[in-house]
Design a protein around this motif. Sequence first.
Motif, PDB file in Angstrom:
ATOM      1  N   TRP A 211       0.740  -1.109  -0.263  1.00 40.95           N
ATOM      2  CA  TRP A 211       0.245   0.040   0.001  1.00 40.95           C
ATOM      3  C   TRP A 211       0.703   0.908  -0.245  1.00 40.95           C
ATOM      4  O   TRP A 211       0.512   2.031  -0.843  1.00 40.95           O
ATOM      5  CB  TRP A 211      -1.258   0.339   1.762  1.00 40.95           C
ATOM      6  CG  TRP A 211      -1.926  -0.966   0.707  1.00 40.95           C
ATOM      7  CD1 TRP A 211      -2.376  -1.900   1.511  1.00 40.95           C
ATOM      8  CD2 TRP A 211      -3.267  -0.802  -0.451  1.00 40.95           C
ATOM      9  NE1 TRP A 211      -3.419  -2.970   0.774  1.00 40.95           N
ATOM     10  CE2 TRP A 211      -4.320  -1.561  -0.158  1.00 40.95           C
ATOM     11  CE3 TRP A 211      -3.507   0.436  -1.151  1.00 40.95           C
ATOM     12  CZ2 TRP A 211      -5.240  -1.990  -0.804  1.00 40.95           C
ATOM     13  CZ3 TRP A 211      -4.649   0.103  -1.276  1.00 40.95           C
ATOM     14  CH2 TRP A 211      -5.207  -0.954  -1.237  1.00 40.95           C
ATOM     15  N   SER A 215       0.272   3.627  -2.695  1.00 37.23           N
ATOM     16  CA  SER A 215       0.063   5.021  -2.567  1.00 37.23           C
ATOM     17  C   SER A 215       0.992   6.521  -3.002  1.00 37.23           C
ATOM     18  O   SER A 215       0.785   7.609  -4.175  1.00 37.23           O
ATOM     19  CB  SER A 215       0.144   5.558  -1.154  1.00 37.23           C
ATOM     20  OG  SER A 215       1.475   5.407  -0.698  1.00 37.23           O
ATOM     21  N   ARG A 216       2.730   5.788  -3.491  1.00 42.22           N
ATOM     22  CA  ARG A 216       3.711   6.491  -3.803  1.00 42.22           C
ATOM     23  C   ARG A 216       3.552   6.442  -5.690  1.00 42.22           C
ATOM     24  O   ARG A 216       3.064   8.402  -5.686  1.00 42.22           O
ATOM     25  CB  ARG A 216       4.866   5.807  -3.723  1.00 42.22           C
ATOM     26  CG  ARG A 216       6.314   6.413  -4.266  1.00 42.22           C
ATOM     27  CD  ARG A 216       6.856   6.175  -3.866  1.00 42.22           C
ATOM     28  NE  ARG A 216       8.915   7.074  -3.711  1.00 42.22           N
ATOM     29  CZ  ARG A 216       9.972   7.013  -4.052  1.00 42.22           C
ATOM     30  NH1 ARG A 216       9.989   5.664  -4.839  1.00 42.22           N
ATOM     31  NH2 ARG A 216      10.951   7.399  -3.678  1.00 42.22           N
ATOM     32  N   LEU A 219       0.695   8.850  -6.289  1.00 43.36           N
ATOM     33  CA  LEU A 219       0.599  10.386  -6.116  1.00 43.36           C
ATOM     34  C   LEU A 219       1.462  11.341  -6.545  1.00 43.36           C
ATOM     35  O   LEU A 219       1.043  12.387  -7.522  1.00 43.36           O
ATOM     36  CB  LEU A 219       1.110  10.775  -4.345  1.00 43.36           C
ATOM     37  CG  LEU A 219       1.268  11.454  -4.018  1.00 43.36           C
ATOM     38  CD1 LEU A 219       1.278  11.977  -2.790  1.00 43.36           C
ATOM     39  CD2 LEU A 219       3.065  12.332  -4.534  1.00 43.36           C
ATOM     40  N   ARG A 279       1.594   8.265   8.203  1.00 36.28           N
ATOM     41  CA  ARG A 279       0.705   8.419   7.635  1.00 36.28           C
ATOM     42  C   ARG A 279       0.109   9.558   7.138  1.00 36.28           C
ATOM     43  O   ARG A 279      -0.126   9.661   6.506  1.00 36.28           O
ATOM     44  CB  ARG A 279      -0.168   7.437   7.848  1.00 36.28           C
ATOM     45  CG  ARG A 279      -0.298   5.766   7.774  1.00 36.28           C
ATOM     46  CD  ARG A 279      -0.574   5.012   8.237  1.00 36.28           C
ATOM     47  NE  ARG A 279      -1.622   5.610   9.283  1.00 36.28           N
ATOM     48  CZ  ARG A 279      -3.237   4.899   9.097  1.00 36.28           C
ATOM     49  NH1 ARG A 279      -3.684   4.159   8.738  1.00 36.28           N
ATOM     50  NH2 ARG A 279      -4.049   5.258  10.824  1.00 36.28           N
ATOM     51  N   SER A 286      -0.994  13.845  -0.122  1.00 36.10           N
ATOM     52  CA  SER A 286      -1.796  14.162  -1.326  1.00 36.10           C
ATOM     53  C   SER A 286      -3.074  14.693  -1.309  1.00 36.10           C
ATOM     54  O   SER A 286      -3.973  14.929  -2.366  1.00 36.10           O
ATOM     55  CB  SER A 286      -2.600  12.266  -1.411  1.00 36.10           C
ATOM     56  OG  SER A 286      -1.496  11.171  -1.339  1.00 36.10           O
ATOM     57  N   TYR A 319       6.179  15.125   1.135  1.00 35.38           N
ATOM     58  CA  TYR A 319       6.096  13.540   0.524  1.00 35.38           C
ATOM     59  C   TYR A 319       7.488  13.469   0.654  1.00 35.38           C
ATOM     60  O   TYR A 319       7.913  12.370   1.120  1.00 35.38           O
ATOM     61  CB  TYR A 319       4.913  13.229  -0.676  1.00 35.38           C
ATOM     62  CG  TYR A 319       5.619  12.239  -1.074  1.00 35.38           C
ATOM     63  CD1 TYR A 319       4.673  11.367   0.372  1.00 35.38           C
ATOM     64  CD2 TYR A 319       6.346  11.726  -2.319  1.00 35.38           C
ATOM     65  CE1 TYR A 319       4.554   9.597  -0.773  1.00 35.38           C
ATOM     66  CE2 TYR A 319       6.137  10.242  -1.947  1.00 35.38           C
ATOM     67  CZ  TYR A 319       5.236   9.515  -1.018  1.00 35.38           C
ATOM     68  OH  TYR A 319       4.806   7.979  -1.483  1.00 35.38           O
ATOM     69  N   ASP A 323       8.732  10.042   2.975  1.00 37.95           N
ATOM     70  CA  ASP A 323       8.719   9.214   2.126  1.00 37.95           C
ATOM     71  C   ASP A 323       9.275   7.594   2.671  1.00 37.95           C
ATOM     72  O   ASP A 323       8.528   6.652   2.770  1.00 37.95           O
ATOM     73  CB  ASP A 323       8.180   9.051   0.702  1.00 37.95           C
ATOM     74  CG  ASP A 323       9.287   9.196  -0.251  1.00 37.95           C
ATOM     75  OD1 ASP A 323       9.628  10.040   0.356  1.00 37.95           O
ATOM     76  OD2 ASP A 323       9.498   8.378  -1.403  1.00 37.95           O
ATOM     77  N   GLY A 383      -4.140   8.296  -4.154  1.00 34.82           N
ATOM     78  CA  GLY A 383      -3.050   8.179  -3.747  1.00 34.82           C
ATOM     79  C   GLY A 383      -3.545   8.598  -1.501  1.00 34.82           C
ATOM     80  O   GLY A 383      -3.035   7.633  -0.925  1.00 34.82           O
ATOM     81  N   SER A 384      -4.027   9.523  -1.274  1.00 30.84           N
ATOM     82  CA  SER A 384      -4.612  10.165  -0.349  1.00 30.84           C
ATOM     83  C   SER A 384      -5.552   8.384   0.380  1.00 30.84           C
ATOM     84  O   SER A 384      -5.173   8.063   1.531  1.00 30.84           O
ATOM     85  CB  SER A 384      -5.310  11.220   0.112  1.00 30.84           C
ATOM     86  OG  SER A 384      -6.911  11.104  -0.498  1.00 30.84           O
ATOM     87  N   ALA A 386      -5.217   5.373  -0.425  1.00 29.13           N
ATOM     88  CA  ALA A 386      -4.414   3.931  -0.305  1.00 29.13           C
ATOM     89  C   ALA A 386      -3.335   4.305   0.772  1.00 29.13           C
ATOM     90  O   ALA A 386      -3.179   3.321   1.480  1.00 29.13           O
ATOM     91  CB  ALA A 386      -3.128   4.215  -1.736  1.00 29.13           C
ATOM     92  N   ILE A 387      -2.663   5.904   1.160  1.00 27.08           N
ATOM     93  CA  ILE A 387      -2.390   5.708   2.557  1.00 27.08           C
ATOM     94  C   ILE A 387      -3.184   4.803   3.902  1.00 27.08           C
ATOM     95  O   ILE A 387      -1.719   4.992   4.357  1.00 27.08           O
ATOM     96  CB  ILE A 387      -1.545   6.525   3.172  1.00 27.08           C
ATOM     97  CG1 ILE A 387       0.288   6.611   3.827  1.00 27.08           C
ATOM     98  CG2 ILE A 387      -2.749   7.694   2.733  1.00 27.08           C
ATOM     99  CD1 ILE A 387       0.922   5.952   3.023  1.00 27.08           C
TER     100      ILE A 387
END
Length: 405
Positions: A211, A215-216, A219, A279, A286, A319, A323, A383-384, A386-387
Amino acid sequence: MFLINVFGYAAIGGVLSVLLPTQVRLVAADAAPSVLALVTGVSALASLAVPPVVGLLSDRTRSRWGRRAPWILFGGLATAASLILLGAVGSVAGLLVGWFLVQGTVNVGLNVVLATIPDRIPPHRHGLASTVQGLGLPLGSVIGVQLGALFVDSLPLAYGVLATAFALASAVSAWLAREARHSAPGERRTRSAAADVRQMFASLRFRDYRWVFVSRAVLYLGYNTVNGFTLYVLEDFIDPPRGVAPAEGVATALTISLIGVTAGTAVAGPLVDRFRRHRGFVLTSSLLLTGALFVPLLRPTWSGFLACTALSGLALGLYLGVDLALTTLVLPEAGDTGRDLGVFHIALTAPQVIAPFVASLAVTTLGGYPALFLLGGAIALIGSLAILRVRPQPVSAHHSLGESP
């Protein structure tokens, strides 16, 4: 880590923004746009394939300088040779081969040096390490573009300067990153090469790592979908001020964006080390990027576009500052750090390949430039989401915090 990132991204930024387009124009004339797309598109395959393979090989390397340092040094010298070769060619085929080699070799050192974060840096300082690494992108890009513009009339000299700078930075980084010959703590018994190849992407089976990877990727896809079409946006959708050419507008927007990236990166890492809300920072980034990309829909003016650019840069900087710190919390196996970070690097490079096609689809089929900003913002919003699937992990001295699928 700071040195190799600054001068690595200086080489990438200087060549991609100034030197390579100049060479392509000289050899391809009016066909330059399509030729440049071909050269950069093919070379992207090298940036996708090299990181996980080199990361895996560095995990298995045993030398008097340890596992990572030889690859950092080799990558720097190979990149320098590739840059000099690229500066000497004068045909489309030569540019294709030269830039492919540069993209392949520069990602050796830039990827392997990431493994020094979980290898050598205490977990409670990973946010600062992520910031140091992230600052290399905006600072290096500015240096590279300035050097490229300064020496654009003498291409071999420009490539020589970039090659020398990166080789020296890689040598210093390799010296500072050297370690003992002994195996890393927690390292598993050596597998066969065939087993390593079969398990190249095994880390994606682990839920939290997967995940974070997703997300990366989404984004960066949202960011690059709009960012790559900046020139066309200023030519066809948003009018720059009177007397400002679209290309000049791009330069202004890039400068504002890099200021935002630098500011966001500089503050995010230390803050995440203090508050340990990994997170939360990614989620904020995101959502901020989503909001930024919606601004031109509500205000399709030059000031609205600059606001979008500034906020997008700040979001990306926030980010970049966190990350890698988050990734080190979800790495599945300590003995495969280089391989797994190499796979994670694909989440950065793959969106750069896909984004132009997504942007083209939005502009030509889905409704023009408003659709471009709408789609980019929607992708960033994914992306938000997913995180949020990543379970919070405590920061401790233990590096292998991933769980079984």
